[in-house]
Design a protein around this motif. Structure first.
Motif, PDB file in Angstrom:
ATOM      1  N   PHE A  48       0.818  -1.214   0.000  1.00  0.00           N
ATOM      2  CA  PHE A  48       0.000   0.000   0.000  1.00  0.00           C
ATOM      3  C   PHE A  48       0.852   1.264   0.000  1.00  0.00           C
ATOM      4  CE2 PHE A  48      -2.521  -3.292   2.215  1.00  0.00           C
ATOM      5  CZ  PHE A  48      -3.560  -3.409   1.290  1.00  0.00           C
ATOM      6  N   SER A  49       2.102   1.135  -0.422  1.00  0.00           N
ATOM      7  CA  SER A  49       3.001   2.295  -0.437  1.00  0.00           C
ATOM      8  C   SER A  49       2.534   3.371  -1.410  1.00  0.00           C
ATOM      9  CB  SER A  49       4.423   1.847  -0.800  1.00  0.00           C
ATOM     10  OG  SER A  49       4.442   1.238  -2.089  1.00  0.00           O
ATOM     11  N   GLY A  50       1.763   2.957  -2.432  1.00  0.00           N
ATOM     12  CA  GLY A  50       1.277   3.934  -3.399  1.00  0.00           C
ATOM     13  C   GLY A  50       0.378   4.985  -2.781  1.00  0.00           C
ATOM     14  N   LEU A  51      -0.315   4.607  -1.707  1.00  0.00           N
ATOM     15  CA  LEU A  51      -1.223   5.560  -1.060  1.00  0.00           C
ATOM     16  C   LEU A  51      -0.471   6.669  -0.339  1.00  0.00           C
ATOM     17  CD1 LEU A  51      -3.872   3.057   0.362  1.00  0.00           C
ATOM     18  CD2 LEU A  51      -4.249   4.768  -1.421  1.00  0.00           C
ATOM     19  N   SER A  52       0.799   6.406  -0.011  1.00  0.00           N
ATOM     20  CA  SER A  52       1.599   7.436   0.668  1.00  0.00           C
ATOM     21  C   SER A  52       2.449   8.225  -0.311  1.00  0.00           C
ATOM     22  CB  SER A  52       2.504   6.772   1.724  1.00  0.00           C
ATOM     23  OG  SER A  52       3.413   5.868   1.105  1.00  0.00           O
ATOM     24  N   ASN A  53       2.319   7.926  -1.590  1.00  0.00           N
ATOM     25  CA  ASN A  53       3.088   8.641  -2.608  1.00  0.00           C
ATOM     26  C   ASN A  53       2.611  10.088  -2.687  1.00  0.00           C
ATOM     27  OD1 ASN A  53       3.811   9.571  -5.443  1.00  0.00           O
ATOM     28  ND2 ASN A  53       4.835   7.595  -5.394  1.00  0.00           N
ATOM     29  N   SER A  54       3.544  11.004  -2.843  1.00  0.00           N
ATOM     30  CA  SER A  54       3.192  12.429  -2.879  1.00  0.00           C
ATOM     31  C   SER A  54       2.305  12.774  -4.073  1.00  0.00           C
ATOM     32  CB  SER A  54       4.458  13.285  -2.921  1.00  0.00           C
ATOM     33  OG  SER A  54       5.233  12.981  -4.075  1.00  0.00           O
ATOM     34  N   THR A  55       2.361  11.953  -5.121  1.00  0.00           N
ATOM     35  CA  THR A  55       1.519  12.209  -6.289  1.00  0.00           C
ATOM     36  C   THR A  55       0.043  12.093  -5.946  1.00  0.00           C
ATOM     37  OG1 THR A  55       3.265  11.332  -7.729  1.00  0.00           O
ATOM     38  CG2 THR A  55       1.067  11.531  -8.681  1.00  0.00           C
ATOM     39  N   VAL A  56      -0.298  11.201  -5.013  1.00  0.00           N
ATOM     40  CA  VAL A  56      -1.682  11.056  -4.558  1.00  0.00           C
ATOM     41  C   VAL A  56      -2.169  12.366  -3.950  1.00  0.00           C
ATOM     42  CG1 VAL A  56      -3.175   9.904  -2.882  1.00  0.00           C
ATOM     43  CG2 VAL A  56      -1.534   8.564  -4.212  1.00  0.00           C
ATOM     44  N   VAL A  57      -1.302  13.011  -3.189  1.00  0.00           N
ATOM     45  CA  VAL A  57      -1.641  14.298  -2.575  1.00  0.00           C
ATOM     46  C   VAL A  57      -1.878  15.353  -3.649  1.00  0.00           C
ATOM     47  CG1 VAL A  57      -0.850  16.100  -1.007  1.00  0.00           C
ATOM     48  CG2 VAL A  57      -0.291  13.710  -0.531  1.00  0.00           C
ATOM     49  N   LEU A  58      -1.053  15.334  -4.695  1.00  0.00           N
ATOM     50  CA  LEU A  58      -1.217  16.279  -5.800  1.00  0.00           C
ATOM     51  C   LEU A  58      -2.553  16.067  -6.497  1.00  0.00           C
ATOM     52  CD1 LEU A  58      -0.150  18.462  -7.713  1.00  0.00           C
ATOM     53  CD2 LEU A  58       1.092  16.670  -8.949  1.00  0.00           C
TER      54      LEU A  58
END
Length: 338
Positions: A48-58
């Motif tokens: 689930f590391s993708g959910l902590s990716n900064s791109t998700v925040v963008l």
């Protein structure tokens, strides 16, 4: 069976589910990541590391900032002003629709842009006795092509930029897409104006037919319209300047917070404006991408593709093949998923 082959099988199943949409796209993406973890392709903590990716925040921040433009009615107001200024002749109206559609979708959701302009276009077409289909199709094309002008214009742009970052490369800048996006947009508008219009269908619309508003403004306050416009403008300028002290993600989230704090949209509307399917598609496929790299599945695909192209393909041939594959896949599945 090697881990690379097993990973390719998982990828093939995921691709098949994306194409057929037998189950929701977000579930397919996250299931792919979970499968990679269960099969040992990646550590469990990376599933689930993708959910902590900064791109998700963008993604989340820009969805909210864009939604504020629609909820305050500013996007609709811009569309109405420009479309009405264009007049009611078929050619001038088509040009105005495509200009405003491409312009808005370059920094806002292309789906939202088309949805908010659609009732405006339908109403003018009904009053001017112009076949609605001859204006709606250009609107759809303009909203689609306008999204390739900036980094935040469409989710795939952000996804590929995020992929570069995850592999240690410098991400795309905000207007880097514009070098190709703007010429393509100009060509698309010119083609539609001089050639495409002769191929458009003619679907008539009764003048007294009720036009349903796809995206309604929930706030009718000129001050909040100005505020939402200023917020978007500041966010875009900060992103374009590529300041070291303020990242793209920070600019997007600050803009989203200000939109809620100033009442341009409510907290619930902010949550609802986020396209969670796009979020989970990105978050789910990033671990799958990592698994392909670690198991060697990506290398197998690359070697197979290179062998098909003669063993030593030129960059032009490789780009052409990737372009054709991408165009083909997006006929059957979401461009974000592809």
């Amino acid at each position: 069976m090697t881990p690379a082959v097993k990973c390719l099988i998982v990828l093939a199943i995921v691709a098949l589910l994306f194409i057929t949409e037998l189950i929701p796209l977000a579930i397919t993406a996250m299931s792919g990541a979970i499968a990679c973890g269960l099969l040992g392709f990646i550590p469990a903590k990376q599933v689930f590391s993708g959910l902590s990716n900064s791109t998700v925040v963008l993604f989340a921040g820009m969805f909210v900032v864009g939604a504020a433009m629609f909820h305050t009615g500013l996007a609709q107001k811009i569309g109405i002003s420009i479309v009405r200024f264009s007049g009611t002749s078929e050619n001038s109206l088509m040009f105005g629709i495509m200009i405003v559609g491409a312009g808005l979708s370059s920094v806002l959701s292309n789906t939202g842009t088309a949805a908010c302009l659609m009732p405006v276009v339908l109403g003018i077409c009904a009053a001017a006795k112009i076949p609605a289909s001859r204006q709606l199709m250009p609107l759809a094309y303009a909203a689609g092509v306008g999204g390739i002008i900036t980094l935040v214009g469409t989710p795939p742009n952000i996804i590929v930029s995020g992929a570069l970052t995850s592999f240690g490369y410098e991400p795309f800048s905000f207007f880097e897409f514009a070098w190709i996006g703007i010429p393509l947009t100009v060509v698309a508008i010119a083609y539609m104006m001089f050639i495409g219009k002769y191929l458009l269908p003619k679907a008539e619309l009764d003048a007294d037919q009720e036009i349903e508003q796809e995206i309604e403004a929930t706030v009718h306050d000129s001050k909040k319209q100005i505020i939402s416009g200023l917020i978007l403008a500041v966010v875009v300028i900060v992103m374009a300047l590529d300041l070291k002290s303020i990242s793209l993600e920070m600019a997007a989230i600050i803009g989203a917070l200000v939109c809620v704090l100033t009442g341009c949209l409510t907290e619930k509307q902010a949550y609802a404006s986020i396209d969670w399917v796009t979020i989970f598609l990105f978050a789910g496929m990033m671990p799958v991408s990592t698994a392909m790299d670690k198991t060697g599945a990506g290398k197998l695909i690359a070697e197979w593709a290179v062998s098909l192209m003669g063993g030593a393909p030129t960059p032009i041939i490789m780009t052409s093949v990737l372009f054709i594959i991408s165009c083909t896949l997006t006929q059957f599945m979401s461009n974000t998923a592809a």
